[in-house]
Design a protein around this motif. Structure first.
Motif, PDB file in Angstrom:
ATOM      1  N   LYS A  33       0.822  -1.212   0.000  1.00  0.00           N
ATOM      2  CA  LYS A  33       0.000   0.000   0.000  1.00  0.00           C
ATOM      3  C   LYS A  33       0.860   1.268   0.000  1.00  0.00           C
ATOM      4  CE  LYS A  33      -4.232  -1.783   2.077  1.00  0.00           C
ATOM      5  NZ  LYS A  33      -5.296  -1.527   3.052  1.00  0.00           N
ATOM      6  N   MET A  34       1.986   1.212   0.658  1.00  0.00           N
ATOM      7  CA  MET A  34       2.816   2.400   0.791  1.00  0.00           C
ATOM      8  C   MET A  34       3.546   2.780  -0.491  1.00  0.00           C
ATOM      9  SD  MET A  34       4.504   1.685   4.528  1.00  0.00           S
ATOM     10  CE  MET A  34       3.531   1.642   6.021  1.00  0.00           C
ATOM     11  N   GLN A  35       3.591   1.882  -1.462  1.00  0.00           N
ATOM     12  CA  GLN A  35       4.361   2.160  -2.669  1.00  0.00           C
ATOM     13  C   GLN A  35       3.660   3.153  -3.593  1.00  0.00           C
ATOM     14  OE1 GLN A  35       4.736  -1.245  -5.299  1.00  0.00           O
ATOM     15  NE2 GLN A  35       2.675  -1.990  -4.746  1.00  0.00           N
ATOM     16  N   PHE A  36       2.382   3.378  -3.407  1.00  0.00           N
ATOM     17  CA  PHE A  36       1.638   4.278  -4.276  1.00  0.00           C
ATOM     18  C   PHE A  36       1.851   5.738  -3.844  1.00  0.00           C
ATOM     19  CE2 PHE A  36      -0.699   0.266  -4.575  1.00  0.00           C
ATOM     20  CZ  PHE A  36      -0.705   0.088  -5.955  1.00  0.00           C
ATOM     21  N   ALA A  37       1.921   6.614  -4.846  1.00  0.00           N
ATOM     22  CA  ALA A  37       2.146   8.032  -4.568  1.00  0.00           C
ATOM     23  C   ALA A  37       0.985   8.654  -3.799  1.00  0.00           C
ATOM     24  CB  ALA A  37       2.377   8.787  -5.876  1.00  0.00           C
ATOM     25  N   GLU A  38      -0.209   8.061  -3.948  1.00  0.00           N
ATOM     26  CA  GLU A  38      -1.388   8.614  -3.277  1.00  0.00           C
ATOM     27  C   GLU A  38      -1.490   8.189  -1.821  1.00  0.00           C
ATOM     28  OE1 GLU A  38      -1.465   6.675  -5.932  1.00  0.00           O
ATOM     29  OE2 GLU A  38      -1.847   8.081  -7.582  1.00  0.00           O
ATOM     30  N   TRP A  39      -0.529   7.420  -1.335  1.00  0.00           N
ATOM     31  CA  TRP A  39      -0.638   6.895   0.021  1.00  0.00           C
ATOM     32  C   TRP A  39      -0.764   7.991   1.084  1.00  0.00           C
ATOM     33  CZ3 TRP A  39      -2.388   3.308   2.787  1.00  0.00           C
ATOM     34  CH2 TRP A  39      -1.939   3.089   4.098  1.00  0.00           C
ATOM     35  N   THR A  88      -4.226   9.202   1.124  1.00  0.00           N
ATOM     36  CA  THR A  88      -5.118   8.148   1.625  1.00  0.00           C
ATOM     37  C   THR A  88      -5.102   8.114   3.150  1.00  0.00           C
ATOM     38  OG1 THR A  88      -4.765   6.819  -0.368  1.00  0.00           O
ATOM     39  CG2 THR A  88      -5.593   5.686   1.586  1.00  0.00           C
ATOM     40  N   VAL A  89      -3.927   8.243   3.719  1.00  0.00           N
ATOM     41  CA  VAL A  89      -3.815   8.239   5.178  1.00  0.00           C
ATOM     42  C   VAL A  89      -4.552   9.434   5.769  1.00  0.00           C
ATOM     43  CG1 VAL A  89      -2.207   8.385   7.109  1.00  0.00           C
ATOM     44  CG2 VAL A  89      -1.649   6.963   5.127  1.00  0.00           C
ATOM     45  N   LEU A  90      -4.365  10.614   5.191  1.00  0.00           N
ATOM     46  CA  LEU A  90      -5.053  11.805   5.696  1.00  0.00           C
ATOM     47  C   LEU A  90      -6.565  11.635   5.607  1.00  0.00           C
ATOM     48  CD1 LEU A  90      -2.854  14.687   4.197  1.00  0.00           C
ATOM     49  CD2 LEU A  90      -3.066  14.055   6.600  1.00  0.00           C
ATOM     50  N   GLN A  91      -7.034  11.088   4.510  1.00  0.00           N
ATOM     51  CA  GLN A  91      -8.479  10.913   4.340  1.00  0.00           C
ATOM     52  C   GLN A  91      -9.045   9.918   5.345  1.00  0.00           C
ATOM     53  OE1 GLN A  91      -9.575   9.671   0.412  1.00  0.00           O
ATOM     54  NE2 GLN A  91     -11.773   9.829   0.789  1.00  0.00           N
ATOM     55  N   GLN A  92      -8.369   8.788   5.500  1.00  0.00           N
ATOM     56  CA  GLN A  92      -8.870   7.786   6.442  1.00  0.00           C
ATOM     57  C   GLN A  92      -8.728   8.246   7.898  1.00  0.00           C
ATOM     58  OE1 GLN A  92      -7.216   3.887   5.747  1.00  0.00           O
ATOM     59  NE2 GLN A  92      -7.744   3.883   3.568  1.00  0.00           N
ATOM     60  N   SER A  93      -7.830   9.181   8.139  1.00  0.00           N
ATOM     61  CA  SER A  93      -7.651   9.721   9.492  1.00  0.00           C
ATOM     62  C   SER A  93      -8.572  10.902   9.764  1.00  0.00           C
ATOM     63  CB  SER A  93      -6.198  10.146   9.694  1.00  0.00           C
ATOM     64  OG  SER A  93      -5.307   9.076   9.446  1.00  0.00           O
TER      65      SER A  93
END
Length: 800
Positions: free
Chosen positions: A158-164, A167-172
């Motif tokens: 999951k961490m390999q994607f540039a959008e990670w 994604t973390v900010l959104q899920q947080s």
């Protein structure tokens, strides 16, 4: 004092009238008088408030996140967090095994997981499990040597994607995070709206004795520090750089023994010289004095730029030098906020969000925030960041500190993945405190309790750290395209005054005021109105738009000469009512912004000077006392009907050309000579063939005259519309002169002899200008005339 939930409640709030222990009810114990309703109500209430708090989109006001790599790349970035390395080392894992050079991320995770067993009871371990469940689909209760590799692989995928990171900010449910930026950070290559810059100043205050720190400051500011002036200039440049790129705070971590106070220039210069010469070998007293001077300068710059100054107080560095990286520092309970009283008093406009390293200092922080308007409680830092300390400290703050002065929490995270579990821990504690202490104990509604939680979680972050305004370059572009057009339209109007320019003109002036000045920082507050500029400075300006700016309205020049019809001369001079000088004068009609400035100061008509001139005429030629003023004449000069005046054959004076509207000194001198030609000095009227007997002006007796007060308009000729010479006014002046003299039976004008005892005149006597010394000689005489040798002084001067 312990919160009320820690002892039995014997009174009623919110409809509860039984004696029960809030501590037992909310900790899962049973209330013996009414066990089930109390547990059910408290659990439901707490869950309702908690769920409402989780819906609040967060702004994290303090992190150590790198905006160029905000999220983790592998699970090693998470387990490498100093909380886990220092706890693993504390539980027995050697430092060399944890920090072995060249260790791969996977191998490092394997080693640390093997030492996690003793940490399962800690809150930090629960953060790790929360991350693995929230982001990587982990469903277990523990991370062990048997399951960690599956988690590692899932995380890496999951961490390999540039959008990670997004994604973390959104899920947080996090909108933005504050950074901790070194003073030489170029602040480029990231979204400053999402990753908000914060100027960290520890190195500037405590490590300026290091050559590499001074070299960094020189490189980033372009200013080499050689003295106090260049040091301040370099610091100012850093503030301008940060504020111009969206920084919303300045921050520093302070040792327990630090006491900020101003350092005098002389002492600071000595300290700086010693540090520049000896570096880290400089005496501790010199380094300490320089640190206090730099810190005080930072506070001044925060005040100037409107930045809050985050103070994180109490860390004692290097207590355990054999510890792992970032696992060597501890709090020191000897710290006291009394050390900062001078700072808080000296900068009442600077907001000081305060973090204390230990819970034992929280009560003092609460009391200071209780009293000082600029002291703000800020989060739960480091060793205070565990649930039991947070609950006690948060409850104390909510009970005693104004709700608008509390920043509830910050994550202090190094990677985005840690923001969610840390804030979730705080939200659960906050929901518990709000439900127990406010809804149940004090009868608050759920809505009011949730609104209080919203303030400390999000609202106060926005109000205490306000978003910066647009950059100055953008503002200037807007001015060029819009505001200047509005200003041009106002200047083309018949009356170009700021008051009549309309809302659009006033708005343009308000924008132009800071933009056209000397803006040293993009978001600098507009300085107070500057002192009146000199004539040379005015002539060098290329645009007159600043005349309508708020600064110009407040300046003395603008108050004295707003417009021709508003000038005090037109309001106070009675002749302005009879002779509309200001309205008809070409100079008054022309806009000051359109007419080029004269090379030399302009001489304008002065009422007081003209009155003094009339008195001089009366003193020279004699005459009766001026007639008493009537009600109509009280507002102007004495007047008479034209039929009562003696007939005087006089060649009309040539009208003043329109191209020369200003008062002419040579023309006035000729006018005085014409007066002498008309009236003569022998008591008989002179004919046209007796011009050779006229007395010239230079032959008249000299009368000492007190200089008339300089007209305010002469001090600022470039900004004041000139009042033109008026022929009709001068003709009326001649007629008034004629009134002063009597006529004989033949109708010819004669001069009456002066009375034996002339009336008192307000003009000063010659003696008043030439006081005599004790010796009887004039103080104005030269040394030879007075009998004093060169260099001697009179006794009167020596007495002074």
């Amino acid at each position: 004092m312990l919160p009320s939930r820690h002892f039995p409640t014997i009174f009623s709030y919110g409809g509860l009238s039984v004696v029960w222990s809030a501590r037992h009810a909310f900790a899962g114990g049973r209330n013996q008088l009414n066990p089930e309703p109390a547990d059910a109500m408290s659990d439901k209430l707490r869950q309702t408030i908690y769920q409402a708090l989780t819906d609040i989109c967060l702004i994290d006001p303090h992190t150590h996140i790198n905006p160029h790599s905000p999220a983790s790349n592998t699970l090693a970035d998470l387990l490498g967090y100093h909380y886990y390395t220092e706890l693993a080392h504390s539980s027995g894992m050697p430092r060399e095994q944890i920090e072995e050079p060249g260790l791969s991320p996977r191998d490092k995770v394997g080693r640390l997981v093997a030492g996690l067993g003793p940490l399962e009871n800690t809150i930090q371990y629960s953060w790790l499990i929360d991350i693995c469940r929230r982001f990587f689909g982990f469903e277990g209760a523990r991370l062990t040597v048997d399951n960690w590799e599956a988690v590692y692989d899932a995380a890496e995928q999951k961490m390999q994607f540039a959008e990670w990171p997004d994604t973390v900010l959104q899920q947080s449910n996090v909108e933005a995070v504050f950074l901790t930026n070194d003073f030489d950070d170029d602040l480029a290559g990231f979204d400053s709206g999402k990753y908000i810059p914060c100027l960290r100043t520890d190195d500037l205050v405590f490590h300026l004795d290091k050559r590499e720190v001074r070299d960094r400051l020189t490189a980033c500011s372009g200013i080499e520090v050689t003295d106090l002036s260049s040091l301040r200039a370099a610091l100012e440049q850093r503030f301008e750089h940060f504020v111009g790129r969206g920084a919303r705070a300045c921050a520093i971590s302070l040792p327990p023994g630090f006491t900020p106070h101003p350092v005098a220039d002389g002492r600071a210069a000595t300290a700086l010289d010693a540090v520049l010469q000896d570096g880290m070998s400089a005496h501790d007293a010199q380094r300490d004095a320089l640190a206090r001077r730099v810190f005080w300068t930072l506070a001044e710059l925060c005040d100037h730029h409107g930045l809050p100054f985050d103070l994180m107080i109490g860390v004692n560095r290097g207590v355990y030098p054999s510890g792992v990286f970032q696992g060597q520092d501890l709090y020191d309970s000897r710290v006291s906020l009394i050390q900062y009283q001078q700072l808080f008093n000296a900068f009442p406009q600077v907001k000081f969000p305060i973090s204390v390293l230990a819970s034992v200092t929280n009560q003092e922080l609460v009391s200071y925030a209780w009293i000082f308007p600029n002291v703000i409680t800020n989060g739960h830092w480091w060793y205070s960041n565990t649930p039991s300390f947070i609950e006690r400290d948060a409850a104390a703050r909510l009970e005693a500190v104004p709700q608008t002065k509390q920043i509830g929490y910050y994550s202090d995270a190094y990677k985005l993945e840690f923001v969610a579990p840390k804030f979730d821990m705080y939200r659960r504690i906050l929901a518990k405190v709000l439900s127990e202490s406010f809804v149940i104990d004090r009868g608050w509604s759920e809505e009011d309790a949730i609104e209080l939680g919203r303030k400390v979680l999000r609202g106060n972050v926005e109000s205490i750290f306000p978003e910066r305004t647009p950059a100055a370059t953008d503002t200037l572009e807007t001015i060029d395209d819009d505001a200047l057009n509005v200003e041009d339209e106002a200047a083309d109007a018949p009356d170009s005054g700021a008051a009549d320019a309309g809302p659009a003109g006033l708005a343009a002036a308000a924008v132009l005021a800071p933009a056209l000045g000397d803006v040293s920082g993009v978001f600098m507050e507009q300085a107070p109105a500057a002192e009146e500029p000199s004539t040379e400075e005015i002539s060098n300006e290329e645009t007159p738009l600043a005349e309508e700016s708020p600064a110009a309205e407040e300046s003395p020049a603008a108050e004295e000469t707003p417009l021709a019809e508003e000038t005090p001369l037109a309001e106070e001079t009675p002749l302005a009512e009879e002779t509309p000088l200001a309205e008809e004068s070409p100079a008054a009609e022309a806009s000051p912004a359109e007419e080029p400035l004269a090379d030399e100061p302009q001489i304008v008509f002065d009422e007081q000077l003209e009155l003094a001139d009339e008195q001089d005429d009366a003193g020279l030629w004699g005459g009766s006392e001026p007639p008493a003023e009537t009600d109509e004449e009280a507002e102007g000069f004495p007047t008479a009907e034209l039929d009562d005046l003696p007939t005087v054959v006089e060649e009309p004076a040539a009208s003043q050309p329109e191209s020369q509207p200003l008062f002419d000194a040579d023309l006035e001198a000729n006018d005085e000579q014409d007066d002498a030609a008309l009236w003569g000095l022998t008591g008989e009227a002179k004919g046209d063939d007796q011009d050779d007997s006229l007395t010239l002006m230079e032959d008249l007796p000299t009368i000492a005259e007190e200089p008339a007060a300089a007209s305010p308009s002469i001090e600022t000729p470039a900004e004041e519309p000139a009042v033109a010479f008026d022929q009709e006014l001068e003709d009326a002046d001649e007629q008034d002169d004629a009134l002063l003299w009597s006529d004989d039976d033949a109708g010819e004008l004669t001069l009456e002899p002066p009375p034996a005892d002339p009336p008192e005149t307000p003009l000063p006597t010659l003696e008043e200008y030439q006081p005599l010394s004790d010796s009887g000689t004039s103080l104005l005489d030269g040394p030879e005339e007075s009998g004093m040798a060169d260099g001697e002084e009179s006794s009167e001067r020596k007495d002074d």
